[in-house]
Each structure stands twice: as structure tokens, then as C-alpha cells.
Design a protein around this motif. Structure first.
Motif, PDB file in Angstrom:
ATOM      1  N   GLY A 127      10.010 -98.259  36.471  1.00 24.06           N
ATOM      2  CA  GLY A 127       9.468 -99.500  35.941  1.00 24.06           C
ATOM      3  C   GLY A 127       9.540 -99.587  34.433  1.00 24.06           C
ATOM      4  N   GLU A 128       8.428 -99.982  33.825  1.00 23.87           N
ATOM      5  CA  GLU A 128       8.386-100.167  32.372  1.00 23.87           C
ATOM      6  C   GLU A 128       8.628 -98.861  31.636  1.00 23.87           C
ATOM      7  OE1 GLU A 128       5.231-101.742  28.948  1.00 23.87           O
ATOM      8  OE2 GLU A 128       4.903-102.231  31.066  1.00 23.87           O
ATOM      9  N   ARG A 129       8.137 -97.753  32.200  1.00 22.52           N
ATOM     10  CA  ARG A 129       8.346 -96.467  31.537  1.00 22.52           C
ATOM     11  C   ARG A 129       9.820 -96.092  31.519  1.00 22.52           C
ATOM     12  NH1 ARG A 129       6.024 -90.384  32.695  1.00 22.52           N
ATOM     13  NH2 ARG A 129       5.617 -89.861  30.501  1.00 22.52           N
ATOM     14  N   GLU A 130      10.541 -96.445  32.556  1.00 29.75           N
ATOM     15  CA  GLU A 130      11.979 -96.178  32.577  1.00 29.75           C
ATOM     16  C   GLU A 130      12.679 -96.955  31.469  1.00 29.75           C
ATOM     17  OE1 GLU A 130      15.886 -96.379  35.527  1.00 29.75           O
ATOM     18  OE2 GLU A 130      13.996 -97.333  36.111  1.00 29.75           O
ATOM     19  N   ALA A 131      12.327 -98.225  31.316  1.00 31.69           N
ATOM     20  CA  ALA A 131      12.944 -99.038  30.265  1.00 31.69           C
ATOM     21  C   ALA A 131      12.615 -98.484  28.889  1.00 31.69           C
ATOM     22  CB  ALA A 131      12.470-100.484  30.390  1.00 31.69           C
ATOM     23  N   THR A 132      11.359 -98.061  28.709  1.00 34.80           N
ATOM     24  CA  THR A 132      10.952 -97.496  27.419  1.00 34.80           C
ATOM     25  C   THR A 132      11.691 -96.201  27.136  1.00 34.80           C
ATOM     26  OG1 THR A 132       8.754 -98.488  27.628  1.00 34.80           O
ATOM     27  CG2 THR A 132       8.988 -96.662  26.082  1.00 34.80           C
TER      28      THR A 132
END
Length: 277
Positions: A127-132
Motif C-alpha cells: 500500500g502506501e508504505r510500498e509507494a513511500t
């Protein structure tokens, strides 16, 4: 409460008389804050994007590889590895890993420089952690854009369980996961250029600091051996021998450019104190 560095020197079997102990201060020394092990580790991790990754091969033997990494805001290393490499295949099978990050060597003895080992398990962020994590890695390793979409590459975050920092001979300490995550990288960063400048151009100011603030009024010379957001480390020469000393800044340095002003303030304070005496 400030964490105290542990100086572990009692585990060596040394024969002979050894060097004499350093002479003690002659006057009270004002408290000088030091970086915690977590801060030391975060500072080293922020200084580079290259480390040595240790994984476990299928027969249980250790395997070390040079890798690029990025760091998330909490200091967690981001790895982007291929299963064409043994370390990539190892992580698919066993998530346990450690990463060693070392200070760029200077001088004739690389073991006198700082290094840190981060140990834990890798996870595939979602999710967002992957994108970050992906954005952080591409920013830290720009060439990764050429292979970022290759199917054999996987993105991992090393979730740090424990930290071991070594600052050189006799300077070492440990930190747990929370202490590491809560710490901040020192904005001063790699201060070797500033240290060289102080020693080359401001030896008189360093001597004043040692005499007035470092506890050594009998100092005949002083050199700077370290600089961080909280103060300066000195090596002081006296008729009684040589000794380490630390002098603290009035306020922590908020950015690298503030190191000069903090050092000037130290010099002024030392002159005022010597004048008052």
C-alpha cells in the motif's frame, strides 16, 4: 535522560604495563550532551546509500553482499534486490538479515572510523508504505529507474530489531528498535571537513575551550577530534599527559550551517570565563 555511551575496553587480554591513564580534569566540567547510540546509528545511515547485507544461504551459512539502500523516515532501510543474486534468493526463503553501514574511511586505520549493524527481518511493504519505500529508494539510488520494473527485483524494508554502533576503538553502544526509530540523524552529519578547518585555522580557540570549559587550565594545546550537534570532542595536551575532553554547545545545532555559529559562541564563552578568572 541522555543515554550514555559504553566504552568497552575490559575484555582484552593485555600483557605489560600499558599506557598510563589520562590525567583527570583540574576544574569542574560543565555537562556536555552526547549523541545516543540511536542518534549515532541514524546519522551514519543517513550519510550514505551503500552497505553490506548479510543473509542466510540455503545451507544456513552466512552470505554477505554489497548493496544499495535507502532509509524511511523512521530509519528503516529499504532494499531492492534481484533473485538473480544469492542474497535476493536468500531473502525469499529466510527473512532474517542484517545491514552494516560504515563511515567513509579516513586516515590509515579504517577500524578507527564509525560503523553500525542493523539486524532484523525484511518484509515486502504494501500500500502506501510500498509507494513511500519505492520513492525513497529511487531518490537515494537514481540509477534504479533503469531496473525498477524488472520482474526479478523485489522491494523490501528491513524492520530493525536491534542496533550495534561502534565509533572506533573503545567507543560502542547498543540501541533497541524503538530507540533507533525515535532518534534523528544529526544535521551536522559528516563533520570531518569542519574538524580539519578548526584544527588548521583555529587551534588557539580550541586551546581556550580546553582551558576554560574542558577542565584543563594547564592545557598547552588542543585538537578537535569530533563535532556533532551537541558539542566538540577535543584531545588535550598538558604537562601531565594527554586526555580527551568534551565541550558542549549552548544549544543543539539545528542545521549543518549552524555549526560555525555554535563554535564561535563556545570561543566567546571560553574567553569570558578566562577573563573572569
Amino acid at each position: 535522560m541522555t543515554e550514555i555511551k559504553v566504552y568497552e575496553t575490559g575484555d582484552h587480554d593485555v600483557t605489560g604495563d600499558g599506557p598510563p591513564p589520562p590525567p583527570p580534569p583540574l576544574t569542574p566540567v560543565p555537562p556536555a550532551r552526547q549523541r545516543t547510540a540511536g542518534e549515532e546509528a541514524r546519522t551514519l545511515v543517513a550519510q550514505t546509500a551503500v552497505g553490506t547485507l548479510a543473509t542466510l544461504s540455503d545451507d544456513g551459512s552466512p552470505w554477505a553482499s554489497l548493496v544499495s539502500y535507502a532509509a524511511l523516515p523512521d530509519g528503516s532501510p529499504v532494499l531492492f534486490v534481484s533473485t538473480l543474486a544469492e542474497h535476493g534468493r536468500n531473502l525469499v526463503r529466510d527473512a532474517r538479515a542484517s545491514l552494516v553501514v560504515a563511515e567513509t574511511p579516513s586516515g590509515n586505520d579504517p577500524l578507527a572510523n564509525g560503523r553500525v549493524t542493523l539486524a532484523g527481518r525484511v518484509v515486502a511493504p504494501e500500500g502506501e508504505r510500498e509507494a513511500t519505500a519505492r520513492a525513497a529508494y529511487l531518490a537515494a539510488v537514481p540509477t534504479a529507474k533503469y531496473y525498477a520494473d524488472f520482474k526479478d527485483f523485489s522491494l523490501y524494508v528491513l524492520e530493525v530489531d536491534r542496533v550495534r554502533w561502534v565509533g572506533g576503538y573503545g567507543r560502542m553502544d547498543s540501541a533497541d528498535a524503538q530507540a533507533y526509530a525515535n532518534a534523528e540523524a544529526d544535521p551536522v552529519g559528516d563533520a570531518r571537513g569542519a574538524i580539519e578547518h578548526l584544527n588548521d585555522d583555529h587551534a588557539d580557540a580550541l586551546l581556550l575551550m580546553a582551558q576554560a570549559l574542558g577542565g584543563y587550565p594547564d592545557a598547552t594545546a588542543a585538537t578537535c577530534t569530533g563535532a556533532d550537534r551537541y558539542g566538540l570532542d577535543l584531545q588535550v595536551s598538558t604537562p601531565r599527559g594527554s586526555a580527551p575532553a568534551r565541550v558542549g554547545f549552548a544549544e543543539p545545532v539545528a542545521e549543518k550551517s549552524g555549526l560555525r555559529g555554535a563554535t564561535v559562541e563556545l570561543t566567546k564563552r571560553a574567553r569570558l570565563q578566562l577573563g573572569a578568572q
